[in-house]
Design a protein around this motif. Structure first.
Motif, short mmCIF file in Angstrom:
data_model
loop_
_atom_site.label_atom_id
_atom_site.label_comp_id
_atom_site.label_asym_id
_atom_site.label_seq_id
_atom_site.Cartn_x
_atom_site.Cartn_y
_atom_site.Cartn_z
N GLY A 1 -73.42 -22.02 0.58
CA GLY A 1 -74.53 -22.97 0.71
C GLY A 1 -74.50 -23.71 2.03
O GLY A 1 -75.55 -23.91 2.67
N LEU A 2 -73.31 -24.13 2.47
CA LEU A 2 -73.19 -24.85 3.74
C LEU A 2 -73.59 -23.97 4.92
O LEU A 2 -74.34 -24.41 5.81
CB LEU A 2 -71.76 -25.36 3.92
N ARG B 1 -59.98 -24.87 0.24
CA ARG B 1 -60.20 -23.83 -0.77
C ARG B 1 -59.24 -22.66 -0.57
O ARG B 1 -58.98 -22.22 0.56
CB ARG B 1 -61.65 -23.32 -0.69
N HIS C 1 -63.81 -27.87 4.09
CA HIS C 1 -63.98 -27.16 2.82
C HIS C 1 -63.16 -25.87 2.83
O HIS C 1 -62.46 -25.56 1.84
CB HIS C 1 -65.45 -26.83 2.59
N VAL D 1 -70.16 -23.13 -2.62
CA VAL D 1 -70.32 -24.28 -1.72
C VAL D 1 -70.28 -23.83 -0.26
O VAL D 1 -71.13 -24.22 0.55
CB VAL D 1 -69.21 -25.33 -1.99
N GLY D 2 -69.32 -22.99 0.07
CA GLY D 2 -69.23 -22.49 1.44
C GLY D 2 -70.45 -21.69 1.84
O GLY D 2 -70.97 -21.84 2.96
N ASP E 1 -67.29 -18.42 -3.39
CA ASP E 1 -67.38 -19.72 -2.74
C ASP E 1 -68.85 -20.12 -2.59
O ASP E 1 -69.44 -19.98 -1.52
CB ASP E 1 -66.67 -19.65 -1.38
N CYS F 1 -68.90 -29.60 8.05
CA CYS F 1 -68.44 -29.79 6.67
C CYS F 1 -67.75 -28.54 6.13
O CYS F 1 -66.89 -28.63 5.24
CB CYS F 1 -69.62 -30.15 5.76
N TYR F 2 -68.12 -27.38 6.65
CA TYR F 2 -67.51 -26.15 6.17
C TYR F 2 -66.03 -26.08 6.55
O TYR F 2 -65.23 -25.51 5.79
CB TYR F 2 -68.24 -24.92 6.74
#
Length: 457
Positions: A201-202, A247, A243, A198-199, A196, A239-240
């Motif tokens: 990174g957040l 996912r 997300h 994106v996760g 993950d 935002c996480y």
């Protein structure tokens, strides 16, 4: 090579990597004033040297397991040691504070993978009956590092150039890399689960923005910058949530936070470790800058904490069994927080025996606190959530160290500038970080009551 001989070599490799990491974490603190003098900086401005390393490790730790699955523990562990050695060389060669901070980031990238991947390599190679004994051997290396780190850092900075505190990593690292090539096997998975990115990174953005916001002075235009960074951290965390819901395999499942003891333990650990993380940074500065101790003297003064921590490990299980987690953590948290705050009383002329007793008491209680907090936070996780929960827990532990340094150092900087008296600033810094630890006692009261208490790990 026989399997038993290969496993023995593996344990020595992992233990050496863990020793190198914990040694580097503790050896720097007593050398900070000497490093500041050599680089022409204020000792309190050396705070980013510690924070850059711990924050980098916190952000990258979650990716270590996936990297090992994708490329194999042999390749990634070799890369981790290599990056740690390269970072050490760059630290030793640094001619300015910005260069040293960037070099510490490189070190942190390597350090973030040393312990998690080492544990994974042991898990995959050692049978169930021998696994506990194997981890016990590795943990001894983690105890030896903090024991000799402050003293070695003080001795080197007093008798040699400060650069040598980083150069001593090179021979250990070179031997480690040679051993990895010789004894570890390739065990990459053919189809590792997707990572993950994106996760990760957040959450990394959240941690970095939050840490930087705390480090920005709260006045004028800088207050707006600090507020903006806090806003970015909050937005990244928010935002996480959607997300992770969308996912299938998020970095950290939201179901983890539905387990009460895990959630309570995570928050309690964060608050408690802020105080504990500030102490190794603040005490050497207080001793050298306010009490006039030499670097070696200040390093020796931290020995009672390390010795007390090792000796008190054996007390945790019987105490928790007798009193239960709730009562034990409530009382012990008060002892840890009070001992941290009591360091603010230390001043020129303070009795040496009392100072040693304060440091020893902190080491004993802090060690038992860590063992109990770790156990109560993780012991209720099922097999499905154990890996993810442990990764998140490790990330929070490392993050708390950086936050402790930022908050403690920030209080000293702020009050030194406004009050003009550093002694008062240190006193309030210890009180503030001690209050963070005391506040975790309130959090731990929300733990679920247990009739039968599992033994502390």
């Amino acid at each position: 090579m026989p399997s038993s001989s290969r496993n023995t070599a593996l344990l020595w490799i992992v233990a050496s990597g863990f020793f190198m990491q914990t040694l580097d974490t503790t050896i720097v603190n007593t050398a900070l004033p000497s490093m500041a003098s050599a680089l022409g900086e204020n000792p309190l401005d050396m705070l980013p040297v510690v924070v850059a390393y711990s924050l980098t490790m916190a952000m990258l730790t979650p990716a270590s397991g996936w990297l090992a699955d994708r490329f194999g523990t042999r390749r990634i562990y070799f890369l981790a040691i290599l990056l740690f050695v390269i970072g050490s060389v760059l630290c030793a060669a640094s001619q300015s504070l910005p260069e040293l901070v960037l070099a510490r980031v490189v070190q942190g990238i390597g350090g973030s993978m040393l312990l998690p991947i080492g544990r994974l390599a042991v898990l995959r190679s050692v049978t169930g009956e021998q696994y506990i004994a194997a981890l016990a051997m590795v943990s001894v290396a983690g105890q030896v590092g903090p024991l000799i780190g402050p003293v070695l850092g003080g001795w080197i900075s007093q008798t040699m150039a400060w650069n040598w505190i980083f150069l001593i990593n090179i021979p250990i690292g070179l031997l480690g890399m040679a051993a990895v090539r010789r004894f570890l096997t390739d065990d990459a998975l053919e189809q590792p689960p997707p990572f993950d990115f994106v996760g990760c990174g957040l959450l990394s953005l959240c941690m970095a923005a939050f840490s930087l916001a705390l480090d920005v002075p709260g006045n004028g235009h800088q207050a707006l910058l600090s507020g903006g960074l806090f806003g970015i951290a909050l937005l990244a965390a928010l935002c996480y949530i959607p997300h992770a819901r969308r996912r299938q395999n998020p970095l950290f499942s939201l179901a983890l936070f539905g387990q009460r003891n895990f959630s309570v333990g995570l928050v309690g650990n964060l608050l408690c470790r802020i105080g504990s993380g500030a102490v190794p940074f603040l005490l050497p500065l207080l001793m050298q800058l306010q009490l006039g101790y030499s670097p070696l003297h200040s390093g020796l003064m931290l020995l009672p904490a390390a010795i007390g921590g090792i000796l008190s490990k054996r007390w945790v299980v019987p105490l928790v069994k007798h009193f239960g987690y709730n009562r034990f953590l409530l009382v012990n948290t008060v002892l840890v927080g009070t001992s941290i705050a009591s360091f603010g009383l230390i001043s020129p002329g303070w009795p040496l025996a009392l100072e040693i007793a304060q440091i020893g008491l902190f080491g004993c209680c802090n060690s038992m606190q860590f063992a109990a907090m770790n156990s109560v936070t993780l012991k209720g996780l099922g097999a499905r959530d154990a890996g993810s929960g442990n990764s998140l827990f490790s990330m929070v532990q490392i993050l708390a160290i950086g936050l402790g340094v930022i908050i403690g150092g920030g209080v000293v900087n702020l009050l030194s500038a406004s009050a003009g008296e550093a002694a008062v600033a240190y006193r309030w810094a210890f009180i503030v970080v001690g209050l963070f630890t005391l506040a975790s006692g309130v959090i731990f009261r929300a733990l679920e009551a247990e009739r039968q208490v599992a033994a502390a790990r």
